[in-house]
Motif scaffolding. Sequence first.
Motif: not given
Length: 219
Positions: A41-49, A121-122
């Motif tokens: 459940s500790g898994s995260k959704s990460i978006l790198i821009l 992530v910006l």
Amino acid sequence: MKTKLGLFVLMVAFFAVVCISCGKESSEKNTSSVNTEKVKSGSKSILILSSSPRRGGNSEILCNEFKKGAEEANHTVEMININDHDIQFFENKYYERSDNPEDADDAIRIIHKMAAADVIVLSSPVYFYSMTGQMKTLIDRVFKYEKDLKSKEFYYIITATDNNEEALEGTIQGFRGFIHCLYDSREIGIVRGFGARDSGSILKKPTAVQEAYEFGKNA
């Protein structure tokens, strides 16, 4: 009679020990199962821009290091170079919010991805002591969607030719100004890749490379 009674007591004691032992083993198994679920459940959704117009450039290299670390930690990661998308400047028509991606350019689709992510992530190289125009344009287009980006965790990845770390401050403050307008979102970490001019020269800055990887690993 005493012998039979003694045997009976010994048998009762034996079964009591067995039951307690089984119960303990069962409890330990259940605890292990719960801990495993917590990890999952500790898994995260990460978006790198990434906003570097230079493919394989220094900021993009650091983005890939962040991505590598995050994937090794079993997070779900998507990396987007916003230069590959049609993101128009903010205009008067965008004062009216539209949740239909077909009504506009690619900005709305990217903003929807930002809203769905836990971590954003910006990333930008420094141009004239600020972020790229592409990144600033995307940030401007978040207007009217600020409430969708609540409770996000943000990382910044910034690279610059200048050897002075202060050259990154304008970009950092620009990102912070954006985050300040979002409800309950917070800055977690910054990768500072200064003193990197030529494409790939950031690899000579092992501290920045390792930091990007570690941030991804521990996101």
